[in-house]
Design a protein around this motif. Structure first.
Motif, short mmCIF file in Angstrom:
data_model
loop_
_atom_site.label_atom_id
_atom_site.label_comp_id
_atom_site.label_asym_id
_atom_site.label_seq_id
_atom_site.Cartn_x
_atom_site.Cartn_y
_atom_site.Cartn_z
N LYS A 2 -106.12 26.70 69.18
CA LYS A 2 -104.67 26.76 69.13
C LYS A 2 -103.99 25.97 68.15
O LYS A 2 -104.36 24.73 67.91
N VAL A 3 -102.91 26.46 67.55
CA VAL A 3 -102.32 25.65 66.30
C VAL A 3 -100.91 25.63 66.78
O VAL A 3 -100.20 26.50 67.20
N GLU A 4 -100.21 24.60 66.54
CA GLU A 4 -98.69 24.28 66.71
C GLU A 4 -98.13 23.81 65.65
O GLU A 4 -98.59 22.76 64.91
N VAL A 5 -97.18 24.34 65.18
CA VAL A 5 -96.30 23.76 63.74
C VAL A 5 -94.97 23.46 64.11
O VAL A 5 -94.26 24.23 64.56
N ASN A 6 -94.69 21.98 63.76
CA ASN A 6 -93.27 21.76 64.26
C ASN A 6 -92.54 21.13 62.82
O ASN A 6 -93.44 20.59 61.97
N ILE A 14 -98.36 19.31 62.38
CA ILE A 14 -99.46 20.39 62.73
C ILE A 14 -100.27 19.63 63.66
O ILE A 14 -101.05 18.96 63.30
N LEU A 15 -100.27 20.75 64.95
CA LEU A 15 -100.99 20.10 66.04
C LEU A 15 -102.28 21.11 65.89
O LEU A 15 -101.79 22.31 66.31
N VAL A 16 -103.45 20.85 66.31
CA VAL A 16 -104.44 21.42 66.21
C VAL A 16 -105.50 21.47 67.40
O VAL A 16 -106.16 20.28 67.26
N ASP A 17 -105.47 22.05 68.62
CA ASP A 17 -106.28 21.70 69.57
C ASP A 17 -107.72 22.73 69.19
O ASP A 17 -107.54 23.79 69.07
N ILE A 62 -102.75 16.72 63.04
CA ILE A 62 -103.18 16.02 64.10
C ILE A 62 -104.20 17.03 64.77
O ILE A 62 -103.95 18.15 65.30
N VAL A 63 -105.59 16.74 64.67
CA VAL A 63 -106.38 17.71 65.34
C VAL A 63 -107.18 16.72 66.78
O VAL A 63 -107.52 15.61 66.29
N THR A 76 -106.29 12.21 62.61
CA THR A 76 -105.11 12.88 61.98
C THR A 76 -105.34 12.45 60.36
O THR A 76 -105.77 11.69 59.94
N ILE A 77 -104.29 13.25 59.84
CA ILE A 77 -104.11 13.16 58.18
C ILE A 77 -102.62 12.82 58.23
O ILE A 77 -102.03 13.71 58.81
N TYR A 78 -102.15 11.68 57.38
CA TYR A 78 -100.84 11.62 57.41
C TYR A 78 -100.41 11.10 56.16
O TYR A 78 -101.08 10.60 55.65
N LYS A 79 -99.01 11.57 55.62
CA LYS A 79 -98.51 11.24 54.39
C LYS A 79 -97.24 11.12 54.52
O LYS A 79 -96.52 12.05 54.75
#
Length: 126
Positions: A2-6, A14-17, A62-63, A76-79
């Motif tokens: 499941k992927v959600e992009v905001n 990007i949230l990835v379940d 975010i996974v 998470t990877i953040y930049k």
């Protein structure tokens, strides 16, 4: 799975379940793979990197696995646009193991002092 992009308040999130059978290394690789996909579609150097006075978007990937599990894994990877490159963090493992242990296992002296009323309880000095 499941992927959600905001895109809100200057952050592409990007949230990835994902699969709860993945290992720590597989989560890191998955985060990196998603970052590379984003970079291929929306160049990080163009849209997520500051150019002079012109601030760009921030990026968060975010996974996470099954939030119902006791040992949920969140990575998470953040930049930010001010960062040269992204940072990876696995929130399921403490950065400082000693500090995490101290916070989750209070010293007996601290417990004894607290039971004797030697700690400030947040109230005024009546």
């Amino acid at each position: 799975e499941k992927v959600e992009v905001n895109l809100s308040v200057e952050t592409l999130r990007i949230l990835v379940d994902y699969d709860d059978t993945y290992t720590k290394d597989q989560y890191k690789q998955l985060c990196t793979d998603i970052y590379q996909i984003v970079d291929g579609q929306i160049p990080v150097a163009t849209y997520f990197t500051r150019d002079g006075d012109f601030k760009q978007y921030d990026l968060e990937i975010i996974v996470y696995d099954n939030m119902e599990l006791e040992d949920v894994r969140i990575a998470t990877i953040y930049k930010t646009s001010n960062m040269e490159s992204y940072k990876y963090q696995d929130y399921s493992e403490p950065i400082d193991s000693d500090l995490a242990y101290q916070l989750t296992h209070p010293q007996e002296d601290d417990v004894d002092a607290n039971s004797e009323g030697n700690y400030w309880d947040g109230g005024g000095n009546e």
